[in-house]
Design a protein around this motif. Structure first.
Motif, PDB file in Angstrom:
ATOM      1  N   ALA A   1       0.831  -1.211   0.000  1.00 28.12           N
ATOM      2  CA  ALA A   1       0.000   0.000   0.000  1.00 28.12           C
ATOM      3  C   ALA A   1       0.864   1.258   0.000  1.00 28.12           C
ATOM      4  CB  ALA A   1      -0.934  -0.005   1.202  1.00 28.12           C
ATOM      5  N   VAL A   2       1.925   1.258   0.804  1.00 30.02           N
ATOM      6  CA  VAL A   2       2.839   2.412   0.864  1.00 30.02           C
ATOM      7  C   VAL A   2       3.438   2.660  -0.511  1.00 30.02           C
ATOM      8  CG1 VAL A   2       5.077   3.176   1.766  1.00 30.02           C
ATOM      9  CG2 VAL A   2       3.370   2.242   3.319  1.00 30.02           C
ATOM     10  N   GLU A   3       3.902   1.611  -1.164  1.00 29.35           N
ATOM     11  CA  GLU A   3       4.534   1.778  -2.476  1.00 29.35           C
ATOM     12  C   GLU A   3       3.524   2.172  -3.553  1.00 29.35           C
ATOM     13  OE1 GLU A   3       7.530  -0.924  -3.610  1.00 29.35           O
ATOM     14  OE2 GLU A   3       8.699  -0.364  -1.859  1.00 29.35           O
ATOM     15  N   GLN A   4       2.289   1.700  -3.452  1.00 29.17           N
ATOM     16  CA  GLN A   4       1.279   2.086  -4.426  1.00 29.17           C
ATOM     17  C   GLN A   4       0.943   3.570  -4.331  1.00 29.17           C
ATOM     18  OE1 GLN A   4      -2.018  -0.578  -3.862  1.00 29.17           O
ATOM     19  NE2 GLN A   4      -1.185  -2.079  -5.291  1.00 29.17           N
ATOM     20  N   PHE A   5       1.110   4.159  -3.160  1.00 30.20           N
ATOM     21  CA  PHE A   5       0.847   5.581  -2.982  1.00 30.20           C
ATOM     22  C   PHE A   5       2.106   6.425  -3.157  1.00 30.20           C
ATOM     23  CE2 PHE A   5      -3.039   3.948  -1.116  1.00 30.20           C
ATOM     24  CZ  PHE A   5      -3.961   4.815  -1.664  1.00 30.20           C
ATOM     25  N   GLY A   6       3.141   5.841  -3.753  1.00 25.92           N
ATOM     26  CA  GLY A   6       4.344   6.595  -4.077  1.00 25.92           C
ATOM     27  C   GLY A   6       5.384   6.668  -2.985  1.00 25.92           C
ATOM     28  N   GLY A   7       5.165   5.984  -1.888  1.00 20.06           N
ATOM     29  CA  GLY A   7       6.145   5.977  -0.801  1.00 20.06           C
ATOM     30  C   GLY A   7       7.216   4.923  -1.018  1.00 20.06           C
ATOM     31  N   ILE A   8       8.152   4.895  -0.103  1.00 19.80           N
ATOM     32  CA  ILE A   8       9.233   3.906  -0.135  1.00 19.80           C
ATOM     33  C   ILE A   8       8.916   2.877   0.951  1.00 19.80           C
ATOM     34  CG2 ILE A   8      11.714   3.531   0.023  1.00 19.80           C
ATOM     35  CD1 ILE A   8      10.860   5.493  -2.228  1.00 19.80           C
ATOM     36  N   GLY A   9       8.672   1.647   0.552  1.00 24.71           N
ATOM     37  CA  GLY A   9       8.335   0.599   1.507  1.00 24.71           C
ATOM     38  C   GLY A   9       9.527   0.176   2.342  1.00 24.71           C
ATOM     39  N   LEU A  10       9.252  -0.194   3.588  1.00 28.20           N
ATOM     40  CA  LEU A  10      10.336  -0.570   4.499  1.00 28.20           C
ATOM     41  C   LEU A  10      11.106  -1.786   4.018  1.00 28.20           C
ATOM     42  CD1 LEU A  10       9.484  -3.155   6.621  1.00 28.20           C
ATOM     43  CD2 LEU A  10       7.744  -1.469   7.094  1.00 28.20           C
ATOM     44  N   GLU A  11      10.488  -2.619   3.194  1.00 28.03           N
ATOM     45  CA  GLU A  11      11.200  -3.785   2.670  1.00 28.03           C
ATOM     46  C   GLU A  11      12.419  -3.374   1.848  1.00 28.03           C
ATOM     47  OE1 GLU A  11      10.799  -7.068   3.288  1.00 28.03           O
ATOM     48  OE2 GLU A  11       9.329  -6.404   4.768  1.00 28.03           O
ATOM     49  N   ARG A  12      12.362  -2.222   1.201  1.00 26.49           N
ATOM     50  CA  ARG A  12      13.512  -1.758   0.411  1.00 26.49           C
ATOM     51  C   ARG A  12      14.714  -1.497   1.307  1.00 26.49           C
ATOM     52  NH1 ARG A  12      12.175   1.060  -5.037  1.00 26.49           N
ATOM     53  NH2 ARG A  12      10.099   0.269  -5.427  1.00 26.49           N
TER      54      ARG A  12
ATOM     55  N   GLY B   1      24.197   9.417   6.488  1.00 26.43           N
ATOM     56  CA  GLY B   1      24.204  10.712   7.155  1.00 26.43           C
ATOM     57  C   GLY B   1      23.053  10.902   8.136  1.00 26.43           C
ATOM     58  N   ILE B   2      22.597   9.794   8.738  1.00 32.31           N
ATOM     59  CA  ILE B   2      21.522   9.862   9.720  1.00 32.31           C
ATOM     60  C   ILE B   2      21.943   9.099  10.966  1.00 32.31           C
ATOM     61  CG2 ILE B   2      19.687  10.112   7.998  1.00 32.31           C
ATOM     62  CD1 ILE B   2      19.098   7.120   8.284  1.00 32.31           C
ATOM     63  N   SER B   3      21.148   9.225  12.022  1.00 37.53           N
ATOM     64  CA  SER B   3      21.464   8.494  13.244  1.00 37.53           C
ATOM     65  C   SER B   3      21.066   7.027  13.097  1.00 37.53           C
ATOM     66  CB  SER B   3      20.727   9.108  14.439  1.00 37.53           C
ATOM     67  OG  SER B   3      19.337   8.856  14.342  1.00 37.53           O
ATOM     68  N   ARG B   4      21.702   6.202  13.885  1.00 37.66           N
ATOM     69  CA  ARG B   4      21.379   4.777  13.899  1.00 37.66           C
ATOM     70  C   ARG B   4      19.924   4.581  14.301  1.00 37.66           C
ATOM     71  NH1 ARG B   4      21.252   0.772  17.636  1.00 37.66           N
ATOM     72  NH2 ARG B   4      21.924  -1.291  16.969  1.00 37.66           N
TER      73      ARG B   4
ATOM     74  N   PRO C   1       7.957   7.008   8.069  1.00 39.93           N
ATOM     75  CA  PRO C   1       8.054   6.843   6.612  1.00 39.93           C
ATOM     76  C   PRO C   1       9.465   7.152   6.121  1.00 39.93           C
ATOM     77  CG  PRO C   1       6.808   8.819   7.163  1.00 39.93           C
ATOM     78  CD  PRO C   1       7.094   8.107   8.451  1.00 39.93           C
ATOM     79  N   ILE C   2       9.888   6.440   5.112  1.00 37.27           N
ATOM     80  CA  ILE C   2      11.235   6.620   4.560  1.00 37.27           C
ATOM     81  C   ILE C   2      11.208   7.782   3.571  1.00 37.27           C
ATOM     82  CG2 ILE C   2      13.085   5.530   3.228  1.00 37.27           C
ATOM     83  CD1 ILE C   2      11.779   2.817   4.219  1.00 37.27           C
ATOM     84  N   PRO C   3      11.956   8.843   3.859  1.00 35.92           N
ATOM     85  CA  PRO C   3      12.000   9.966   2.917  1.00 35.92           C
ATOM     86  C   PRO C   3      12.659   9.550   1.601  1.00 35.92           C
ATOM     87  CG  PRO C   3      12.883  10.600   5.065  1.00 35.92           C
ATOM     88  CD  PRO C   3      12.722   9.109   5.069  1.00 35.92           C
ATOM     89  N   ARG C   4      12.191  10.128   0.523  1.00 33.64           N
ATOM     90  CA  ARG C   4      12.752   9.826  -0.792  1.00 33.64           C
ATOM     91  C   ARG C   4      14.263  10.098  -0.809  1.00 33.64           C
ATOM     92  NH1 ARG C   4      10.233   8.500  -5.097  1.00 33.64           N
ATOM     93  NH2 ARG C   4       8.248   9.233  -4.312  1.00 33.64           N
ATOM     94  N   ALA C   5      14.701  11.144  -0.114  1.00 28.12           N
ATOM     95  CA  ALA C   5      16.132  11.487  -0.090  1.00 28.12           C
ATOM     96  C   ALA C   5      16.963  10.356   0.529  1.00 28.12           C
ATOM     97  CB  ALA C   5      16.359  12.788   0.675  1.00 28.12           C
ATOM     98  N   ILE C   6      16.422   9.689   1.521  1.00 25.74           N
ATOM     99  CA  ILE C   6      17.148   8.576   2.156  1.00 25.74           C
ATOM    100  C   ILE C   6      17.239   7.406   1.184  1.00 25.74           C
ATOM    101  CG2 ILE C   6      17.070   6.865   4.026  1.00 25.74           C
ATOM    102  CD1 ILE C   6      17.977   9.705   4.869  1.00 25.74           C
ATOM    103  N   TRP C   7      16.145   7.107   0.488  1.00 24.07           N
ATOM    104  CA  TRP C   7      16.211   6.009  -0.476  1.00 24.07           C
ATOM    105  C   TRP C   7      17.166   6.354  -1.616  1.00 24.07           C
ATOM    106  CZ3 TRP C   7      16.402   1.263  -0.684  1.00 24.07           C
ATOM    107  CH2 TRP C   7      16.300   0.559  -1.866  1.00 24.07           C
ATOM    108  N   LEU C   8      17.164   7.599  -2.053  1.00 21.46           N
ATOM    109  CA  LEU C   8      18.105   7.999  -3.100  1.00 21.46           C
ATOM    110  C   LEU C   8      19.548   7.889  -2.604  1.00 21.46           C
ATOM    111  CD1 LEU C   8      16.214  11.044  -4.635  1.00 21.46           C
ATOM    112  CD2 LEU C   8      16.563   8.782  -5.661  1.00 21.46           C
ATOM    113  N   ALA C   9      19.772   8.182  -1.324  1.00 24.54           N
ATOM    114  CA  ALA C   9      21.113   8.013  -0.747  1.00 24.54           C
ATOM    115  C   ALA C   9      21.517   6.536  -0.759  1.00 24.54           C
ATOM    116  CB  ALA C   9      21.162   8.579   0.670  1.00 24.54           C
ATOM    117  N   CYS C  10      20.565   5.651  -0.499  1.00 24.56           N
ATOM    118  CA  CYS C  10      20.850   4.205  -0.572  1.00 24.56           C
ATOM    119  C   CYS C  10      21.262   3.825  -1.987  1.00 24.56           C
ATOM    120  CB  CYS C  10      19.627   3.388  -0.161  1.00 24.56           C
ATOM    121  SG  CYS C  10      19.161   3.534   1.571  1.00 24.56           S
TER     122      CYS C  10
END
Length: 102
Positions: free
Chosen positions: A19-30, A50-53, A65-74
């Motif tokens: 559901a998260v990914e269908q609405f354009g979010g980044i799913g925690l599985e990624r 560049g974030i805390s543990r 929710p996982i920000p797009r910037a964090i997924w792009l950093a991955c």
């Protein structure tokens, strides 16, 4: 009401992830797969992003929710694939990257 079992059975966390990914979010599985695939510890991954543990744990566990910037950093980390615990000082150009991954 009875639950009819069929091939569409999904665990609640998998259904939420879809559901998260269908609405354009980044799913925690990624994030979970990225952590597994890279072999980084939580501390190393957090430093690379560049974030805390603790914040990484929030993302991994679906508490935030996982920000797009964090997924792009991955994805960026995947592109340069550093061999040590720190990011490289030189980011390869598109041509250098193509040669490295040919």
């Amino acid at each position: 009401m009875d639950w009819i079992e069929d091939e569409l059975d999904l665990a609640a966390d998998n259904l939420r992830n879809l559901a998260v990914e269908q609405f354009g979010g980044i799913g925690l599985e990624r994030i979970r797969h990225w952590l597994h695939d890279t072999g980084l510890t939580l501390a190393q991954a957090a430093e690379a992003l560049g974030i805390s543990r603790r914040m990484l744990i929030y993302y991994r566990d679906g508490e935030k929710p996982i920000p797009r910037a964090i997924w792009l950093a991955c994805l960026g980390w995947e592109a340069v694939r550093p061999t040590g615990p720190t990011l490289p000082q030189h980011i390869p150009s598109a041509k250098e990257y193509a040669v490295l991954h040919a």
